[in-house]
Each structure stands twice: as structure tokens, then as C-alpha cells.
Design a protein around this motif. Sequence first.
Motif, PDB file in Angstrom:
ATOM      1  N   ALA A 162       5.537 -11.004   3.812  1.00  0.00           N
ATOM      2  CA  ALA A 162       6.686 -10.167   3.434  1.00  0.00           C
ATOM      3  C   ALA A 162       6.220  -9.239   2.324  1.00  0.00           C
ATOM      4  O   ALA A 162       5.726  -9.700   1.289  1.00  0.00           O
ATOM      5  N   ASN A 163       6.351  -7.943   2.566  1.00  0.00           N
ATOM      6  CA  ASN A 163       5.796  -6.936   1.652  1.00  0.00           C
ATOM      7  C   ASN A 163       6.884  -6.037   1.080  1.00  0.00           C
ATOM      8  O   ASN A 163       7.920  -5.849   1.697  1.00  0.00           O
ATOM      9  N   PHE A 204      11.197  -1.169   2.132  1.00  0.00           N
ATOM     10  CA  PHE A 204      10.999  -0.028   1.249  1.00  0.00           C
ATOM     11  C   PHE A 204      12.257   0.139   0.432  1.00  0.00           C
ATOM     12  O   PHE A 204      13.327   0.422   0.973  1.00  0.00           O
ATOM     13  N   THR A 205      12.110  -0.081  -0.866  1.00  0.00           N
ATOM     14  CA  THR A 205      13.254  -0.004  -1.766  1.00  0.00           C
ATOM     15  C   THR A 205      12.745   0.191  -3.182  1.00  0.00           C
ATOM     16  O   THR A 205      11.631  -0.233  -3.514  1.00  0.00           O
ATOM     17  N   ASN A 206      13.560   0.820  -4.024  1.00  0.00           N
ATOM     18  CA  ASN A 206      13.251   0.834  -5.452  1.00  0.00           C
ATOM     19  C   ASN A 206      14.295   0.034  -6.208  1.00  0.00           C
ATOM     20  O   ASN A 206      14.392   0.125  -7.427  1.00  0.00           O
ATOM     21  N   ASP A 207      15.045  -0.746  -5.471  1.00  0.00           N
ATOM     22  CA  ASP A 207      16.090  -1.585  -6.053  1.00  0.00           C
ATOM     23  C   ASP A 207      15.521  -2.999  -6.185  1.00  0.00           C
ATOM     24  O   ASP A 207      15.223  -3.660  -5.184  1.00  0.00           O
ATOM     25  N   LEU A 208      15.387  -3.429  -7.418  1.00  0.00           N
ATOM     26  CA  LEU A 208      14.763  -4.725  -7.698  1.00  0.00           C
ATOM     27  C   LEU A 208      15.489  -5.874  -6.994  1.00  0.00           C
ATOM     28  O   LEU A 208      14.876  -6.793  -6.468  1.00  0.00           O
ATOM     29  N   THR A 268       3.587  -3.269   7.369  1.00  0.00           N
ATOM     30  CA  THR A 268       3.460  -4.644   7.864  1.00  0.00           C
ATOM     31  C   THR A 268       2.029  -5.022   8.226  1.00  0.00           C
ATOM     32  O   THR A 268       1.710  -6.206   8.312  1.00  0.00           O
ATOM     33  N   SER A 269       1.179  -4.015   8.473  1.00  0.00           N
ATOM     34  CA  SER A 269      -0.162  -4.324   8.976  1.00  0.00           C
ATOM     35  C   SER A 269      -1.206  -4.083   7.900  1.00  0.00           C
ATOM     36  O   SER A 269      -0.900  -3.598   6.815  1.00  0.00           O
ATOM     37  N   GLY A 270      -2.439  -4.433   8.236  1.00  0.00           N
ATOM     38  CA  GLY A 270      -3.536  -4.154   7.314  1.00  0.00           C
ATOM     39  C   GLY A 270      -3.599  -5.113   6.135  1.00  0.00           C
ATOM     40  O   GLY A 270      -3.926  -4.726   5.017  1.00  0.00           O
TER      41      GLY A 270
END
Length: 500
Positions: free
Chosen positions: A441-442, A420-424, A447-449
Motif C-alpha cells: 500500500a503506497n 494520491f492525496t495530500n490529506d494526512l 502500484t508497480s516498480g
Amino acid sequence: MNIATLMDRLGVPAQDWQDGPLESRSPIDGAVLGRVAVHSQAQARERIEAAHQAFLQWREVPAPRRGELVRLFGEELRRHKEALGHLVSLEVGKIASEGAGEVQEMIDICDFAVGLSRQLHGLTIASERPGHRMMETWHPLGVVGVISAFNFPVAVWSWNAALAFVCGDAVVWKPSEKAPLAALATQRLFERACERCGEPQWAQLSQLLIGDAHLGELLADHPRVPLVSATGSTRMGRAVAPRVAQRFGRCILELGGNNAIVVTPSADLELAVRAILFAAVGTAGQRCTTARRLIVHEEVAAPLLERLRRAYASLRIGHPLEAGTLVGPLIDRAAFDAMQSALEQARRDGGRVEGGERVLAERFPEAWYVRPALVEMPAQTDVVRHETFAPILYVLRYRGFDEALALHNDVPQGLSSAIFTNDLREAETFLSARGSDCGIANVNIGTSGAEIGGAFGGEKETGGGRESGSDCWKAYMRRATNTVNYSGSLPLAQGVKFDL
Ligand code: UN1
């Protein structure tokens, strides 16, 4: 809906699920749902042989026609989505929405496979020799053995089976002993699809083996089974893979995960909390993709944990079919015991454990409900590096991004991961060669679904297999390289001369 109504709706005759030595118990309240027959080794061998015989016919049926059968099977699943989803909930304790979601996942892979049935294409390759053409042809492989686990008792089979069927293969399925009824119902729906196709004998393409691990071993050893796709623990994979390798069979392994979510200073914390919650406590922490580690930057650890604690405190734990429940039971007592011993070890390692205790014991004395645990750890100790199949989320703090990556990858498993980041730069680094070492890798989702369109699977002790979307179908076929000479001469490759 009671079990008799459900089984009737799913078309499973009473004698198939009310008489036999294997009990199916609901983890919801410990009640016996049904009793099924188990197969002897001899019966299992007969079923493998029957599947092989069916394969010999099926491989010559044009692939789009094979797709038609899978399309009709998808229709049966659509028609019975509610009933089968409900059965999954009863048998393995998923909340209603996740039971239905599991059947939706089956429908999705059927749709995918139907499209694929017209796209099983190979390459043509430039030949170095004049008047020659090279190409690749993909042929059906044979009988695919599927070993599946309790937590996705029917979807995992379908990812394999839907592809295997359009690829021209037959499937022998050894479902989890904890979920035989869902398997019987699925098999019945497949038989119906064959009947609706006007080809009831095609039902032989799908064979069930009900029983214990010895049947899995039989599949692993059987020379008529060129591919074994096994989902379960790393321990199970260690038992199966060498046996298959011994006879030069192939494996698709989907084994343990130890999935982490990294939360960086620029993260949208509101989004992160929602994602962490579903990933860590959804399915009561019993997905191979469950988030088991939270790697959070020390600057945002306090606000993130505060929100997370609030969210954990308002989780409704209980009967999975009651409206509003988000966390159902663990599958059995052994799962509860494993969770407790992991938590004890975490405490010994200096961890601060919140939650994890048994709840609802009075209402459900024969079932195992727990409050999901949040465990702040001083370091990534052995217990953190081990997969415990229960809702435990270990929290680790980091300072520098490289430290986060190092912690992230320093576990034996490699299935799923998220940042979780907003840093490109952080996002792209996480997805790069030096980033997450997982198969999935998301960015800004949990991580699931996973959707079925992508390849599903992971590295290291997760086993290296890939299932469902992308080009995973190739594992269910054999590749032939063909060279055709349409000239009148016989030039040899590499300029070799061999004339009399
Ligand atoms: C599993 O837990 O064995 O990505 C599979 C997910 C599901 C599949 C999980 N689509 O969580």
C-alpha cells in the motif's frame, strides 16, 4: 545486437539454444529466436535429485561463504547487465530500460542476500526453568522449487534463488516456456560464478527444468522439494497449491493482482498522472503490480482524465528496443484475445472504452501491439474484478472516502495499491487496518516498480506469499527451537512432577 551475438556474450553454447523442440519466439515480431531441448519427467526427477545431493553438501558451507558465491553471481550480472537485459527485451518484449531494470533487480537482491548471509540470526528466549537456555536456530530447508512467469522471466527467480542460496538451499527452476533463453543465460552466469569461486561443482545447486506445466506439477508433487515458490495466474496457483499441501510441503504464491490507484481531491494531479501512466501501461500492462483500476473522486475526475487522455495520446507504442518507445507488444495472441474479450464485456456492462485496438499490424503481422485502453465504468462489474493481463485501466468515480475504500477492497485479489492525496488523514486511513487490504500500500507513488528491500506479495487470491526483502528469508529455512539444560537437575515445564 542479434541473438547469436547476445547468446555468445552470455556464454550459452549454440547447441543449447539452437536445437530442440521448444521454440522461443520474440513477441516483438514473432521471429523464432531459438530452439531448446525440453526435459522428460525422468530427467526432471534426476535434476531434482542432483539438486538434493548438492544441498546435502551446501547446507554445511558457512553462510558467509555461501554469500560469497552470491556476490560473485551479482558481479556476473553486473558485467552482463546490458546483454541479459537485451535478451529479456527480445524474448518478452520489454522496453530496453525495463529489460535492464529487471537485471538491476537481480543485482539488488544479490547485494541484499550477501548482507543477509551474515545475518541469519535467531532469538534467545527466557526459559521458565532455572539453569536452562532457549534459542531458535535457522537451518537450511532443502530444494526450493521456483515456477516463474514470462513477464519477469529472470528477476522473480533471482528473488527466490539469491535468498535460497545464502540460506543453504538448492533451487530447481521451471521458467516460463515463453522465456527459456533468458533462463539458460541466467543459469550460465550462475555457473560462471561457481567457476570463479573455484567451486564449479556448486553449479549443481541450480537446476533448470524446461518444458510445460507437467514439470511444474512434478515439482509440486515431489517429496524432495519442501518449498515451492510459484508466480503466475491465480489459476496456476489453484493447480499447484493443493498438490503441495497434499504432501505438507510449503508454498510461496505470487498470483494475480487487481491493483488500484485512488485519487482524492487534494492529490497532486501532475504527479498522479505520471504515476498512473507508468503503473497502467508500463510493461504493456503485463506486471502483476500493474494498475488496473483508477478510483477517482468525482470532483477531480474531469481534470485528471483530461490529462490522462493527453498522456495516453502521446504514448509511443512500438518496437521495444527503439529509442522513445514506452509500450512494447503483448506477449502473444492469446493475451490480445483476452484483452479484446474483456473490452467487449466492459462495453456490454456500460463501459466507455477508449483505445484497446491493435496497432502496427502491417509492420508486425506476427506480433500483437495494442493501444492501451482507458475504460470509464458505471460500476465495478465482474470484468473489472477479474485480472486481465493487458493494459486496460478501468476508471471508477467515488464521492465519499469510505466508498472509495469499499470499492478498492471489493475485488478478489490483494497485491498492490496506492493513494494520491495530500490529506494526512486520508493517507493514514488508507494505510491503516481499515484501509487497503493489499500486501503493498503506497502513498503518492504508483502500484508497480517495488524495491527489493521490502517484502513483496499480497493477500486473498494473490496467494499470501512474500518474497525478496524484509524477513522473507525465513520462508527458505526451517526453524528449530532448542532448549539447553546446563543445571544438574531436571525440572519439567509447567511444574509437572514425574519422579519415580
Ligand atoms: C511481477 O509482475 O510478477 O513491483 C513482479 C514490481 C516489480 C515486480 C513485479 N518489482 O512491479
